[in-house]
Design a protein around this motif. Structure first.
Motif, mmCIF file in Angstrom:
data_model
loop_
_atom_site.group_PDB
_atom_site.id
_atom_site.type_symbol
_atom_site.label_atom_id
_atom_site.label_comp_id
_atom_site.label_asym_id
_atom_site.label_seq_id
_atom_site.Cartn_x
_atom_site.Cartn_y
_atom_site.Cartn_z
ATOM 1 N N ASP A 101 -2.580 14.402 -0.276
ATOM 2 C CA ASP A 101 -1.649 13.752 0.608
ATOM 3 C C ASP A 101 -2.309 11.945 0.185
ATOM 4 O O ASP A 101 -3.353 12.226 -0.290
ATOM 5 N N PRO A 102 -1.070 11.692 1.323
ATOM 6 C CA PRO A 102 -1.687 10.548 0.424
ATOM 7 C C PRO A 102 -2.435 9.632 1.369
ATOM 8 O O PRO A 102 -2.987 9.884 2.711
ATOM 9 N N GLU A 103 -2.850 8.476 1.226
ATOM 10 C CA GLU A 103 -4.093 7.869 1.567
ATOM 11 C C GLU A 103 -3.450 6.378 2.210
ATOM 12 O O GLU A 103 -2.958 5.885 1.236
ATOM 13 N N TYR A 104 -4.552 5.724 3.083
ATOM 14 C CA TYR A 104 -4.662 5.127 4.109
ATOM 15 C C TYR A 104 -5.677 4.280 3.789
ATOM 16 O O TYR A 104 -6.341 4.795 4.667
ATOM 17 N N LEU A 105 -6.255 3.261 3.955
ATOM 18 C CA LEU A 105 -7.229 1.923 4.225
ATOM 19 C C LEU A 105 -7.169 1.954 5.065
ATOM 20 O O LEU A 105 -6.071 1.476 6.021
ATOM 21 N N VAL A 106 -7.921 2.016 6.602
ATOM 22 C CA VAL A 106 -8.405 1.861 7.796
ATOM 23 C C VAL A 106 -8.963 0.512 8.129
ATOM 24 O O VAL A 106 -10.155 0.910 7.385
ATOM 25 N N THR A 125 -6.418 10.259 5.480
ATOM 26 C CA THR A 125 -5.215 11.247 5.003
ATOM 27 C C THR A 125 -4.336 10.694 6.470
ATOM 28 O O THR A 125 -5.411 10.505 7.133
ATOM 29 N N ALA A 126 -2.787 11.486 5.968
ATOM 30 C CA ALA A 126 -2.610 11.056 7.512
ATOM 31 C C ALA A 126 -2.502 11.790 8.726
ATOM 32 O O ALA A 126 -2.531 11.433 10.000
ATOM 33 N N THR A 134 1.561 5.321 13.439
ATOM 34 C CA THR A 134 2.900 5.783 13.545
ATOM 35 C C THR A 134 2.764 6.652 11.947
ATOM 36 O O THR A 134 3.825 6.877 11.546
ATOM 37 N N PHE A 135 2.145 6.401 10.691
ATOM 38 C CA PHE A 135 1.937 6.661 10.029
ATOM 39 C C PHE A 135 1.078 8.562 9.846
ATOM 40 O O PHE A 135 0.825 9.299 9.070
ATOM 41 N N VAL A 146 4.995 13.225 6.702
ATOM 42 C CA VAL A 146 4.282 11.832 6.530
ATOM 43 C C VAL A 146 4.984 10.819 6.121
ATOM 44 O O VAL A 146 5.811 11.140 5.822
ATOM 45 N N LEU A 147 4.762 9.358 7.309
ATOM 46 C CA LEU A 147 5.329 8.439 7.234
ATOM 47 C C LEU A 147 4.547 7.437 6.088
ATOM 48 O O LEU A 147 3.490 7.278 6.392
#
Length: 151
Positions: A101-106, A125-126, A134-135, A146-147
């Motif tokens: 899954d895509p990863e995001y830095l929060v 991950t989302a 919104t992601f 998954v946005l």
């Protein structure tokens, strides 16, 4: 012609060394030092290559929102409570992991006494992003739910 025991050991050692050099080279290829300009102007999955270096070397807790934006540029999503940066698809030994899954830095903030300081950061991950993102995956986890930012 059959190899002697000594020759078999030498061949085995050479094979192990060749594999170690190959694996070491692949691991090195999946990591890049973090650079603000490359992070801000990312292409494809290039942020993922810098992500581990960024996380290892940067202590976000205590930084202000503006300090974070100076280092990382404008976020892909921003609220009073957090900044989210799309980080890409995790890398495996042989390139992008196909089922990952895509990863995001929060980067999370607090507004105690108008300080707007980072209180926590992490790679997610989302499906575990903040509820108002919104992601965040809505419903079943499929590619269409998954946005991610436009590339």
């Amino acid at each position: 012609m059959e190899l002697k025991a000594k020759d078999k050991i030498i061949v085995a050692i050479l094979v192990v060394l060749a594999v170690a050099v190959f694996v070491g080279g692949r691991i090195h290829d999946t990591r890049t030092s973090f650079e603000t300009e490359k992070w801000v102007n990312y292409e494809g999955n290039s942020r993922q290559l810098m992500l581990q270096d960024l996380v290892d070397r940067t202590r976000f807790v205590g930084m202000t929102r503006e300090e974070v934006k100076t280092d990382l540029g404008e976020a892909d999503e921003e609220t009073d409570a957090f900044l989210i940066y799309y980080a890409g698809i995790p890398q495996g030994l042989f390139g992008t992991k196909p089922d990952a899954d895509p990863e995001y830095l929060v980067i999370e903030f607090t507004d105690e006494e108008k300080k707007d300081l980072v209180t926590a950061s992490g790679v997610m991950t989302a499906d575990v992003l903040p509820k108002d993102s919104t992601f965040r995956i809505k419903g079943d986890a499929t590619d269409s739910t998954v946005l991610k930012p436009a590339e």
